[in-house]
Write a protein that holds these residues in place. Structure first.
Motif, mmCIF file in Angstrom:
data_model
loop_
_atom_site.group_PDB
_atom_site.id
_atom_site.type_symbol
_atom_site.label_atom_id
_atom_site.label_comp_id
_atom_site.label_asym_id
_atom_site.label_seq_id
_atom_site.Cartn_x
_atom_site.Cartn_y
_atom_site.Cartn_z
ATOM 1 N N VAL A 124 46.325 36.593 42.784
ATOM 2 C CA VAL A 124 47.078 37.761 43.242
ATOM 3 C C VAL A 124 46.227 38.648 44.148
ATOM 4 N N GLN A 125 45.009 38.948 43.731
ATOM 5 C CA GLN A 125 44.218 39.949 44.449
ATOM 6 C C GLN A 125 42.733 39.643 44.288
ATOM 7 N N LYS A 126 42.026 39.653 45.398
ATOM 8 C CA LYS A 126 40.617 39.273 45.390
ATOM 9 C C LYS A 126 39.887 40.056 46.467
ATOM 10 N N MET A 129 40.107 46.078 41.860
ATOM 11 C CA MET A 129 39.133 47.130 41.543
ATOM 12 C C MET A 129 38.405 46.849 40.229
ATOM 13 N N PHE A 130 39.075 46.164 39.308
ATOM 14 C CA PHE A 130 38.489 45.949 37.983
ATOM 15 C C PHE A 130 38.014 44.524 37.746
ATOM 16 N N ALA A 131 38.217 43.640 38.691
ATOM 17 C CA ALA A 131 37.857 42.239 38.493
ATOM 18 C C ALA A 131 37.588 41.606 39.849
ATOM 19 N N PRO A 132 36.723 40.595 39.871
ATOM 20 C CA PRO A 132 36.509 39.906 41.145
ATOM 21 C C PRO A 132 37.808 39.303 41.686
ATOM 22 N N LYS A 271 52.477 51.674 56.644
ATOM 23 C CA LYS A 271 52.235 50.313 56.145
ATOM 24 C C LYS A 271 51.204 50.383 55.018
ATOM 25 N N PRO A 272 51.584 49.949 53.816
ATOM 26 C CA PRO A 272 50.605 50.006 52.718
ATOM 27 C C PRO A 272 49.487 48.991 52.934
ATOM 28 N N PRO A 273 48.337 49.229 52.316
ATOM 29 C CA PRO A 273 47.285 48.206 52.365
ATOM 30 C C PRO A 273 47.825 46.898 51.788
ATOM 31 N N GLU A 274 47.349 45.783 52.314
ATOM 32 C CA GLU A 274 47.878 44.484 51.847
ATOM 33 C C GLU A 274 47.164 44.045 50.574
ATOM 34 N N VAL A 275 47.437 44.790 49.534
ATOM 35 C CA VAL A 275 46.834 44.524 48.228
ATOM 36 C C VAL A 275 47.933 44.562 47.176
#
Lengths: 289, 289
Positions: A124-126, A129-132, A271-275
């Motif tokens: 999902v996300q890499k 903020m809390f995990a690699p 446009k939101p950050p692509e996260v």
């Protein structure tokens, strides 16, 4: 500023549904579903209705085994949510976690697992903020660290985990359900052993404790009762519900993630950050008979 | 695994309260409080009780002015939460946002403001996943970008914002309250004009809509009624409650933020990353007479 909006209205309804609504297309009919095995389903009866919990024996085998045994013993039936912090957790059980211990065995920490390619991990996300890296494994939000080769379930709203004391291996019976913004700093520090797949609205009706008492509800004050917990596998097959959740390893779900990252619709003027926040990605549930 | 835990129990209660509990020391008596002016308080009466909203006219002057006028007109009284997505938002009003517009004026976008050193900004996280920097301004979670010199309120649980259609200036009457994991991708795209400072447990009792209908609750189906909204300044002074919230610009609150980042207690066997999710930092409220 004062013009009528009639001209907008037909198209806007749909636009809002798809954008501000943030309801992904797979809420329609193209979702690919995974059927949850009866061995992983527990029904929790609360005064406001029923919450359905999917247990995760892959990540927390000892905890799930003990929880199931306790459920069969009727351990939880009639106990209360005795510590409820609005926006944080609802903690239930016999209160042994807060005072006199009961005689149930303590559980080993099941905070994380070694990474294995056998996990159907959908990224999902890499980095997050809390995990690699975050992702989904069988509908559960997870984090992984490919350097230390560890993988763990994350503290998203609706997860159920074992409370414990200072020692890592001190959980035994009392659990909490996350009812607020994901307390991700607890990741890898407590054993998450399931998640509420249906009925979070029921869980949200739990009576809160006073914040000045850290949510502890004194005896004699109104508390929400855990009327009964039942395992699906202990019910006659004909009485069980069919529980399906989004197949988070499906190609369709992958497309949903991409579309949520891009936020293409004209609704978005900034446009939101692509996260993506893994705890803010909905995973749908379908309940049948 | 099976030893009794009696030896632990005295010290553990406190340890859990201070750590797993994540309840900061300022929940005790060293909190510095800010009194909220009656001009910024609205009481929303729902079937389950009362939610108290702090309005933010600094960030959303036109929206707050219109909301207050609508409240005085009794516009919302008796209307419903007609679109409620569990884990996302509860949207209420006359439904004009979803169909035929009403005749109320549309509002200008108040999504962000130019940065000014006049804002009492207490930094929380830099960078955050969704913003170059997050922090608090007068108890409200905020983001800022010192490159473009913009500051905005962020979509944390409990915020109240104006729904709108595709155009940025199309909000007017219908609002939503965030009832789930912070949908931060909406930041800078909608006008947040307040936050629930008390009674989120009441808001969480709102009847949800079906997810396959994007939370829309068909007419004739049960919906939660907005019984009444009243402005504190329209009540006799003797009947108003005193509302105080944590002074997020205080030195004491700064210490809380640092301690939450460090996660020092022995409870933490895995040391969490030294980051904070601004939407997961509690800001306390004290209600009196």
């Amino acid at each position: 500023m004062n013009q009528p909006r009639n001209a907008f209205c037909l198209s806007l309804t749909l636009a809002l549904l798809l954008t501000a609504a943030a309801v992904p297309a797979w809420a329609q009919d193209d979702t690919e579903w995974r059927s949850v095995d009866a061995a992983s389903i527990a029904y929790m009866q609360l005064p406001g209705g029923e919450a359905i919990i999917e247990l995760n024996a892959e990540f927390a085998p000892a905890t799930v085994a003990q929880f199931k045994r306790l459920v069969r013993d009727g351990f939880y039936d009639g106990l209360d949510f005795y510590r409820v912090v609005d926006g944080f957790v609802a903690q239930g059980g016999d209160g042994s976690d807060m005072g006199d211990a009961n005689s149930e065995p303590m559980l080993p920490a099941e905070f994380e697992r070694p990474w294995s390619a056998d996990f159907a991990f959908t990224s999902v996300q890499k980095p997050d903020m809390f995990a690699p890296e975050t992702g989904f494994i069988d509908g559960f939000a997870a984090g992984r660290d490919m350097q230390s080769r560890k993988v763990w379930l994350t503290h998203c709203p609706g997860v159920i985990a074992m409370a414990r004391n200072d020692g890592p291996d001190t959980g035994s019976t009392d659990f909490y359900i996350v009812i607020g913004q994901a307390p991700r700093y607890l990741d890898r520090n407590l054993t998450i052993f399931g998640r509420v797949v249906s009925g979070m609205d029921v869980v949200h009706r739990v009576i809160r404790g006073p914040s000045e008492a850290n949510g502890m509800i004194a005896e004699g004050e109104p508390r929400t009762n855990i009327e009964k917990i039942v395992l699906a596998e202990d019910m006659p097959a004909a009485e069980r519900k069919s529980v399906q959740v989004t197949d988070t390893s499906s190609a369709e779900f992958g497309k949903v993630l991409q579309s949520r990252k891009k936020r293409g619709p004209p609704f978005f003027h900034h446009k939101p950050p692509e996260v993506l926040d893994v705890c803010q990605v909905p995973v749908a549930t379908r309940i049948g008979r």
